[in-house]
Design a protein around this motif. Structure first.
Motif, PDB file in Angstrom:
ATOM      1  N   ALA A  59       0.836  -1.200   0.000  1.00  0.00           N
ATOM      2  CA  ALA A  59       0.000   0.000   0.000  1.00  0.00           C
ATOM      3  C   ALA A  59       0.873   1.254   0.000  1.00  0.00           C
ATOM      4  O   ALA A  59       0.582   2.222  -0.715  1.00  0.00           O
ATOM      5  CB  ALA A  59      -0.936  -0.003   1.207  1.00  0.00           C
ATOM      6  N   LEU A  60       1.970   1.208   0.776  1.00  0.00           N
ATOM      7  CA  LEU A  60       2.894   2.351   0.790  1.00  0.00           C
ATOM      8  C   LEU A  60       3.453   2.599  -0.606  1.00  0.00           C
ATOM      9  O   LEU A  60       3.548   3.730  -1.072  1.00  0.00           O
ATOM     10  CB  LEU A  60       4.069   2.076   1.727  1.00  0.00           C
ATOM     11  N   LYS A  61       3.819   1.494  -1.290  1.00  0.00           N
ATOM     12  CA  LYS A  61       4.416   1.624  -2.614  1.00  0.00           C
ATOM     13  C   LYS A  61       3.383   2.119  -3.630  1.00  0.00           C
ATOM     14  O   LYS A  61       3.662   2.993  -4.441  1.00  0.00           O
ATOM     15  CB  LYS A  61       4.976   0.261  -3.037  1.00  0.00           C
ATOM     16  N   GLU A  62       2.179   1.554  -3.589  1.00  0.00           N
ATOM     17  CA  GLU A  62       1.168   1.876  -4.597  1.00  0.00           C
ATOM     18  C   GLU A  62       0.573   3.261  -4.392  1.00  0.00           C
ATOM     19  O   GLU A  62       0.175   3.918  -5.336  1.00  0.00           O
ATOM     20  CB  GLU A  62       0.028   0.849  -4.565  1.00  0.00           C
ATOM     21  N   LEU A  63       0.462   3.672  -3.138  1.00  0.00           N
ATOM     22  CA  LEU A  63      -0.321   4.867  -2.855  1.00  0.00           C
ATOM     23  C   LEU A  63       0.536   6.039  -2.426  1.00  0.00           C
ATOM     24  O   LEU A  63       0.034   7.070  -2.023  1.00  0.00           O
ATOM     25  CB  LEU A  63      -1.355   4.553  -1.773  1.00  0.00           C
ATOM     26  N   GLY A  64       1.842   5.859  -2.498  1.00  0.00           N
ATOM     27  CA  GLY A  64       2.706   6.978  -2.155  1.00  0.00           C
ATOM     28  C   GLY A  64       3.083   6.933  -0.689  1.00  0.00           C
ATOM     29  O   GLY A  64       2.235   6.760   0.175  1.00  0.00           O
TER      30      GLY A  64
END
Lengths: 333, 296
Positions: A220-225
């Motif tokens: 989620a950190l990678k996909e959503l910034g």
């Protein structure tokens, strides 16, 4: 009318011819492994081509781990299953006999090529100052976790909170229950599965802290910034062992045993282990991970399901999550 | 334009039993349009805006992705089987119900409606229970190596089940209203059974039939619940468009999800437009059907 029928036949022939491939493996998996297996399948297809000169295709099916096990029992033609929990594979063993009972001994590390754990995802800057499990029982804090009745992640969360309280109160069962009960009072929505909870927390913006799979949180950190959320690692958590198994009944029928076995073994190879780490799972052999990936996995105290506190899934499942189990008792109040 | 719009209802209101003031009517129309816009048009617009967010190139790239192509192809295949099957069944059932008297007719009509009242999840589960590996016919099917659930046949069966009533439901009232005089006349003039059906009955109901087929098609392509249960969710193999949209959405591929969604929405829009045209034609046909019968 005639045109319609001709069209139907044409479409049918097209669909059939498209499916006529050399060998096709079907990997029936659970929800959060989508990205991992997309990368891994490509690597394995290349590896198999290089090794044997044969072209194969790997198909994927994803869904809630329990539901996927049920589908295999009902006849979904999986060559391999890569599910969230040992108990889901055991369900296939018990209800269909398509997997040999000794499956956990057939591959290293109890047939778990990668593991994960439960950590906290909080909003940027950690406005509520969450550091450990006891911050989650404080009044006025909203905790997002799925429903332990349907979700594997939720069970690991529940057991992690239980283990933390058990340690904190020196094994006092009544206080442990009270602690876990207070935690679930802070849960505004119980989603049925982990991806649903991720959406609740990330997309809908509900809750202060999301007790999540480490791999889901990192993804989620990678996909959503990275600017919007932070990961907080608690002092203690549970070691989740997603397990893989060959579906003997199906591979023998389809004649795919050799390639399916190689597929699972490739998960343990340096390439497989590296890809697991790249996709935010803790590889069984961390030395194969790229150094910058290995840094993503901080050390913490991890309790397995076989710990005497839980006594394995066969005991923990009915005790905590069965009808009238500890979850039912605390959640009713 | 506004004069005309005002003039028409004013003239009609003299004959109309309702005598609401112009203000009340305006408010009612306004509310209806507001809700229509908020709940139908706005979401529809969002689908297309989200789909095109990454630009037209990304939009078509998303649609060309192999798993998406496979989902589109499967959806078309399923509709191409389910719709003709229900067309034949609907014609046969409505013909039997409207033109003949027989015991259990009311029961048959109720049964045809069953898929409307049953939740789609159950519509899918019954096929798993019947044809799944642990189901009633599971062992027998497996001994012949036939795969029904978690494969294309199961998806087709589930789709036929949920779209079962559309054609029949459309034709039964129409055929009943038209009665049997035309057919009786044809037969008394020496036409055979098939000839009567082909030359008299079918032309009489053609617009209603097409309308039913359209609705049936829209549902066949859009069905989610029942198909989800029997699909097995194998990417590139047993995912239909609605299932694929959910998968893409959960994969964080929002633009691709909305691209496929927009394609489904376009299919629905085309259906809607054809339906409107048909309704317009069909309305006239229906109104003139009685008079035509007299002339003939």
């Amino acid at each position: 009318m005639k045109k319609l029928i001709t069209g139907a036949f044409l479409a049918a022939t097209l669909a059939v011819s498209a499916q006529a491939q050399d060998t096709t493996l079907l990997n029936v998996s659970y929800d959060p492994t989508r990205e991992l297996y997309r990368a891994f399948n490509a690597a394995f297809v290349a590896h198999w081509k290089e090794k044997t000169g044969k072209t194969i295709a790997v198909r994927q099916s994803h869904g809630g781990s329990g539901a996927q096990a049920r589908a295999v029992i009902d006849g979904l033609d999986a060559d391999v299953v890569t599910l969230a929990m040992q108990s889901d594979v055991d369900a296939i063993v018990k209800n269909s006999g398509k997997i040999a009972a000794d499956w956990r001994q057939r591959l290293p590390n109890n047939s778990a090529p990668y593991t994960s754990t439960m950590i906290f995802l909080v909003r940027a800057g950690n406005p509520k100052g969450v550091k450990d499990w006891d911050d989650l029982v404080k009044p006025g804090i909203q905790v997002i976790t799925p429903n332990p009745k349907t979700s594997g992640a939720a069970r690991w969360n529940y057991l992690a909170a239980w283990a933390y309280a058990h340690q904190k109160f020196g094994g006092d069962e009544a206080k442990t229950r009270e602690f876990v009960s207070a935690l679930y009072k802070n849960v505004p929505v119980l989603d049925t599965a982990a991806r649903g909870s991720t959406t609740t927390f990330v997309q809908r913006g509900i809750g202060d802290v999301y007790a999540a799979w480490e791999n889901e949180a990192l993804l989620a950190l990678k996909e959503l910034g990275p600017g919007k959320f932070e990961i907080i690692v608690p002092s203690l958590s549970t070691l989740a062992e997603p397990t893989v198994a060959l579906v003997d009944g199906n591979v023998d029928k389809k004649g795919t045993r050799e390639v399916a076995q190689a597929y699972l073994e490739f998960l343990y190879s340096p390439t497989g282990q590296k890809l697991a780490a790249k996709n935010f799972y803790r590889p069984y052999q961390i030395q194969h991970a790229d150094p910058e990936d290995a840094k993503l996995f901080p050390k913490l105290k991890l309790i397995t399901i076989d710990d005497p506190l839980f006594g394995g899934w066969a005991k923990a499942q009915p005790h905590h999550f069965g009808d009238g189990g500890t979850f039912d008792q605390i959640y009713k109040r | 334009m506004s004069d005309l719009a005002a003039a028409v209802p004013a003239r009609m209101s003299r004959q109309s039993p309702t005598t609401e003031s112009r203000f009340t009517r305006g408010v009612l129309i306004g509310v209806a349009i507001f809700f229509l816009g908020l709940f139908l048009l706005f979401p529809l617009l969002v689908v297309f805006v989200e789909a095109l967010r990454g630009g037209i190139g990304a939009y078509f790239a998303a649609l060309k992705e192999p798993d998406t192509v496979s989902a589109i192809r499967l959806t078309l295949l399923v509709a191409a089987i389910a719709v003709p099957a229900n067309l034949l069944f609907g014609l046969a059932a409505s013909w039997a119900i409207a033109k003949y008297e027989f015991r259990g007719k009311a029961l048959l009509i109720t049964l045809i409606d069953l898929p409307f009242s049953v939740s789609p999840v159950i519509s899918g589960l019954i096929y798993v229970i019947l044809f799944g590996a642990q189901g009633y016919f599971g062992a027998w099917l497996q001994s012949y190596g036939i795969q029904i659930v978690f494969a294309v046949p199961g998806i087709v069966l589930a789709t036929i089940f949920v779209t079962f009533p559309f054609v029949a439901r459309e034709l039964i009232p129409l055929m009943q209203e038209q009665g049997t005089q035309d057919e009786e006349a044809a037969i008394s003039l020496g036409a055979g059974g098939f000839q009567t059906f082909w030359r008299v009955t079918l032309p009489n109901v053609k617009w209603g039939l097409m309308y039913g087929v359209l609705l049936c098609n829209a549902r066949a392509m859009g069905e989610f619940g029942a198909v989800s249960v029997v699909s097995g969710h194998i990417r590139g193999q047993t995912n239909t468009m609605p299932l694929h949209i959910e998968i893409l959405y959960n994969d964080y591929q929002w633009a691709a999800a909305f691209a496929v969604a927009s394609l489904l929405a376009l299919l629905a829009l085309v259906t809607l437009i054809i339906k409107t045209i048909l309704e317009w034609r069909f309305g006239e046909e229906l109104a003139s059907a009685g008079r035509q019968g007299d002339i003939r």
